[in-house]
Motif scaffolding. Structure first.
Motif, PDB file in Angstrom:
ATOM      1  N   GLY A   1       0.728  -1.556  -0.467  1.00  0.00           N
ATOM      2  CA  GLY A   1      -0.149   0.227  -0.020  1.00  0.00           C
ATOM      3  C   GLY A   1       0.793   0.805  -0.124  1.00  0.00           C
ATOM      4  O   GLY A   1       1.881   1.523  -0.667  1.00  0.00           O
ATOM      5  N   ASP A   2       0.561   2.535   0.658  1.00  0.00           N
ATOM      6  CA  ASP A   2       0.985   3.660   0.621  1.00  0.00           C
ATOM      7  C   ASP A   2       1.406   3.212   2.151  1.00  0.00           C
ATOM      8  O   ASP A   2       3.100   4.163   1.949  1.00  0.00           O
ATOM      9  N   HIS A   3       2.917   2.130   2.452  1.00  0.00           N
ATOM     10  CA  HIS A   3       3.794   2.369   3.389  1.00  0.00           C
ATOM     11  C   HIS A   3       4.823   1.829   2.461  1.00  0.00           C
ATOM     12  O   HIS A   3       5.042   1.742   2.031  1.00  0.00           O
ATOM     13  N   ARG A   4       5.722   3.275   3.626  1.00  0.00           N
ATOM     14  CA  ARG A   4       7.648   3.046   2.764  1.00  0.00           C
ATOM     15  C   ARG A   4       7.975   2.994   4.331  1.00  0.00           C
ATOM     16  O   ARG A   4       8.113   2.991   5.013  1.00  0.00           O
ATOM     17  N   TYR A   5       9.519   1.982   3.945  1.00  0.00           N
ATOM     18  CA  TYR A   5      10.167   1.579   4.867  1.00  0.00           C
ATOM     19  C   TYR A   5      11.541   1.391   3.933  1.00  0.00           C
ATOM     20  O   TYR A   5      11.890   1.992   2.862  1.00  0.00           O
ATOM     21  N   GLU A   6      12.534   2.803   5.399  1.00  0.00           N
ATOM     22  CA  GLU A   6      13.473   2.838   5.146  1.00  0.00           C
ATOM     23  C   GLU A   6      15.254   2.052   5.878  1.00  0.00           C
ATOM     24  O   GLU A   6      14.906   2.711   7.465  1.00  0.00           O
TER      25      GLU A   6
END
Length: 372
Positions: A1-6
């Motif tokens: 979805g709209d989740h971003r991981y860094e």
């Protein structure tokens, strides 16, 4: 979805052996590793490349430039001196965090940042009769063992004396509960080293358990496992780190790491009687496991055979040990299952009720305990 991981931080630990066990603490504050050879933190990728280049360039093993030993209070370093070197040719410089040792006009034999601070005004050096330089460093912080002398320097060799090996083993043994010696009145010890068989010989007699701090990646705890052979790991509680099972004499003891309990960081939670001895005789063993409720342990060979060892259960009938003339109140059952397949076993997992055994072509389910 709209989740971003860094990923914002990447740290590398490197060792010269495959880790038997590696787990991050639930809080993320530390890492525990059981391995045959020690792991250490690489400062950056360049260090890793340089070390690999060095390894290729020096295939032949060279003698250590120095040897060192330690107690809770001090560190003793021994350096061999060439015959033509006199006392006036030796320069030793101490500071709270560094040391530098030079012989004549040669490049320094030792130079760099010490693993921990020392009381530099109390540090001394002398020349022994056997033409060796002996340096004594007084630790500022008494107690903790140093995993290395000079940070990043691999030219020396650490020597541990037998009394230290015994002390470290004792520090792990005292954490066990009274279950380990169920019959304290008995005169004979549970295991006589003279009666061990050929299958009991350990190759990995220097395996160690290390805990690294999550921020600094410095070693906070080191336990030399000695002959307490690593057997397997198992998840008992998903909220905790995996447990690891070690051999203690003839038995196998299950340990649960408790990172939130500094005084009892490794808690003994279960004992599998005689499993350490039994597994040593299985030359073709491939996997070992136990149920999360400790009701049984199991191991499998490379092909076909699975061995199941139940914990002792009370007997409904009267049974006597004729040799000792005493009544036996409980008995432990051993079961053998033979798979109807000749394909190699490649996976092995135990639950409280079933064993899952995976071969290259088939997944077998073995029902061990009946469900509630």
């Amino acid at each position: 979805g709209d989740h971003r991981y860094e990923t914002f931080k990447r740290r590398v630990l490197q060792g010269k052996s495959v880790p038997h066990y590696a787990a991050i603490e639930p809080s993320g504050d530390g890492l525990m590793i059981i391995s045959y050879k020690p792991f250490k933190f690489m400062q950056d990728e360049d260090d890793k490349l340089e070390e690999n280049d060095d390894a290729k360039a020096t295939n032949e093993k060279t003698d250590p430039l120095y040897y060192w030993q330690q107690t809770e209070d001090d560190v003793t370093i021994t350096v061999h001196i060439p015959q033509d070197v006199t006392k006036d040719d030796i320069k030793v410089r101490f500071s709270p965090d560094n040391i530098c040792v030079t012989l004549k006009d040669q490049p320094p034999v030792m130079e760099g940042k010490l693993y921990s601070s020392v009381d530099h005004e109390s540090c001394t050096w002398i020349i022994r009769e056997n033409k060796s330089l002996e340096i004594s460093l007084i630790k500022k912080n008494e107690g903790p063992q140093w995993p290395e002398l000079i940070v990043g320097d691999t030219r020396g060799e650490f020597i541990m004396d037998s009394s230290q090996c015994s002390e470290i083993t004792e520090s792990l043994m005292h954490l066990t509960s009274e279950v380990m010696n169920p019959n304290p009145e008995k005169e004979n010890p549970p295991c006589n080293a003279q009666e061990l068989e050929e299958c009991d010989a350990f190759l990995e007699d220097s395996t160690s358990l290390c805990r690294f701090d999550g921020d600094t990646l410095k070693v906070t705890h080191v336990i030399n496992l000695g002959s307490n052979q690593y057997l397997f790991s198992v998840v008992v509680d998903p909220r905790e780190m995996p447990c690891f099972c070690l051999r203690h004499d003839v038995d196998a003891l299950l340990w649960q790491p408790r990172s939130d309990q500094p005084e009892n960081m490794w808690e003994h939670i279960a004992t599998f009687n005689a499993l350490g001895y039994v597994q040593a005789s299985k030359q073709d063993k491939k996997f070992m496991a136990c149920a999360p409720d400790y009701s049984y342990a199991a191991l499998c060979e490379c092909l076909r055979r699975v061995f199941i060892y139940r914990q002792p259960t009370p007997l409904s009938t009267v049974l006597y040990n004729r040799k000792e003339g005493r009544q036996v109140g409980q008995v432990a059952k051993q079961l053998v299952a033979t798979l109807e397949a000749n394909d190699p076993i490649i996976g092995f997992q135990a639950t409280n009720e079933r064993l899952f055994v995976l071969t290259t072509k088939t997944l077998f389910l073995i029902k061990v305990n009946s469900g509630n």
